[in-house]
Design an enzyme around this catalytic site. Structure first.
Site, PDB file in Angstrom:
ATOM      1  N   SER A  95       1.004  -1.205  -0.097  1.00 36.60           N
ATOM      2  CA  SER A  95       0.022   0.244  -0.053  1.00 36.60           C
ATOM      3  C   SER A  95       1.019   1.181   0.110  1.00 36.60           C
ATOM      4  CB  SER A  95      -0.790   0.019   1.254  1.00 36.60           C
ATOM      5  OG  SER A  95      -1.993  -0.982   1.255  1.00 36.60           O
ATOM      6  N   LYS A 170      -7.169   1.926  -2.675  1.00 40.70           N
ATOM      7  CA  LYS A 170      -6.839   1.715  -1.369  1.00 40.70           C
ATOM      8  C   LYS A 170      -6.646   3.058  -0.417  1.00 40.70           C
ATOM      9  CE  LYS A 170      -5.319  -0.782   2.359  1.00 40.70           C
ATOM     10  NZ  LYS A 170      -3.987  -1.448   2.314  1.00 40.70           N
ATOM     11  N   LYS A 238       0.667   5.983   8.237  1.00 34.91           N
ATOM     12  CA  LYS A 238       1.293   6.215   6.920  1.00 34.91           C
ATOM     13  C   LYS A 238       0.241   5.973   5.759  1.00 34.91           C
ATOM     14  CE  LYS A 238       2.045   2.210   4.609  1.00 34.91           C
ATOM     15  NZ  LYS A 238       1.219   1.533   3.673  1.00 34.91           N
TER      16      LYS A 238
END
Length: 297
Positions: A95, A170, A238
Site C-alpha cells: 500500500s 486503497k 502512513k
C-alpha cells in the site's frame, strides 16, 4: 502453475505466499529478514536478493511496508529491475503512493515488462483466510493473466483502472475506515458520557442504518478495551499521509481525513503507535476526560 517470486514476507506476506505454495506454484522467496520456516517446509526456494528471485521467475510479487521500500526493492543494485527480462510481470501488493506507483509502472514498462499495482484490504486475518479484497491497477490482459494467483489470496478482486488506480482505491478505503472509526468513537463516547450503556447502544445501532463492520468489530474493541493490534496506528498514519500528500498534489481538501490523522498523532504521542487503529477513540476520551465503560457521574 507459475514460477513466481515473492519479495516481502512479513505478517501479510507469509500467509499470502503460503496459499500460492499450497496451490502448487513454484515460489522463489526473498526478504531482508529471516524467512518463515513454514514456507521453506512447503517448498519455497530461498534467494539471496530480489534480483535473483526475479531472474528465476516469470511473475514477481512485492509486499513491503511503504513507498521507499518498494522503490528500493525495484531499483536498488540487486533489485527487481536488475533481474528483469522482457515479458515478465511485476505485481506490487504493498500500500503505497498512487503518484509514485505511476512512475514505477512507467519505468518497468520501459524495460519491456508489465506492472500491476494490487494493494489489499483485510488485515492479517484476511491474509490467513485467503479472503483479502484486492484492488488492481493496470492493463486488462495482464490482470487476466494474474487473476488466478489473486484468487488464491483473496475473494473480492477488482480491476479498478489503469496503473495507480489500485493504490488510489486503497487510499480511499483507508480514508473511509479512519473516518468511520472516528464516528463510532464519538458516538459511543457520547452515549457513555450521557449515561447509556455503550454495549447496548452498539447492539441497537447494529440493527439500523448506522450498522457497519467497524461498528461491529471496532465498536466492540472500544467497549471491551481490547487494543492489541490487528492493524497498527502507525500503519494507518502512513496511509493517511498518502491521502493527504496526494490531496495536496491534486488541490483537494480532505478536512476530516486531516482530523483523523491528528487524532492518530495524539495517540502516537502517548506511546500508542503500536495500538490497534480502533484506539483512536483514546484521543477523543482524553479530550472528554471520560472513558467508554466508565460510569457517568
Amino acid at each position: 502453475m507459475s514460477k513466481s517470486g515473492f519479495i516481502g514476507l512479513g505478517i501479510m506476506g507469509v500467509p499470502m505466499a503460503g496459499h500460492l505454495l499450497t496451490a502448487g506454484h513454484e515460489l522463489y522467496l526473498y526478504d531482508v529478514k529471516p524467512i518463515a520456516k513454514s514456507l521453506i517446509d512447503q517448498g519455497g526456494i530461498l534467494c539471496r536478493s530480489s534480483k535473483e528471485a526475479t531472474q528465476k521467475s516469470d511473475i514477481v510479487i512485492i509486499m513491503v511496508p511503504d513507498t521507499p521500500d518498494v522503490a528500493d526493492v525495484l531499483f536498488s543494485e540487486n533489485g527487481v529491475a536488475a533481474g528483469l527480462s522482457p515479458g515478465k510481470i511485476v505485481v506490487d501488493m504493498s500500500s503505497i503512493s498512487p503518484i509514485q506507483t505511476k512512475e514505477f509502472a512507467r519505468k518497468i514498462e520501459a524495460l519491456g515488462c508489465e506492472y500491476l499495482d494490487a494493494p489489499v484490504s483485510g488485515r492479517e486475518v484476511g491474509a490467513k483466510a485467503a479472503s483479502l479484497t484486492i484492488m488492481v491497477g493496470g492493463k486488462q490482459e495482464v490482470f487476466d493473466k494474474i487473476k488466478p494467483l489473486f484468487e488464491r489470496m483473496g475473494k473480492n478482486i477488482t480491476l479498478v483502472g489503469a496503473s495507480g488506480d489500485g493504490q488510489t482505491c486503497k487510499v480511499a478505503n483507508q480514508i473511509i475506515v479512519a473516518l468511520t472509526i472516528e464516528a463510532v468513537g464519538e458516538a459511543l463516547l457520547f452515549a457513555a458520557k450521557a449515561g447509556a450503556d455503550p454495549a447496548k447502544v452498539r447492539q441497537a445501532l447494529m440493527g439500523g442504518f448506522a450498522s457497519s463492520r467497524i461498528l461491529e468489530v471496532h465498536g466492540e474493541r472500544m467497549i471491551k478495551r481490547t487494543f492489541d493490534p490487528g492493524f497498527r496506528i502507525t500503519l494507518h498514519q502512513k496511509d493517511l499521509n498518502l491521502a493527504l500528500s496526494s490531496a495536496r498534489a491534486l488541490a483537494v481538501s480532505l478536512p476530516n481525513t486531516a482530523t483523523c490523522q491528528e487524532l492518530f498523532n495524539a495517540c502516537a504521542a502517548r506511546g500508542g503507535s503500536a495500538w490497534d487503529h480502533s484506539a483512536m477513540v483514546r484521543a477523543l476520551e482524553i479530550m472528554a476526560n471520560f472513558e467508554i465503560g466508565q460510569t457517568a457521574s
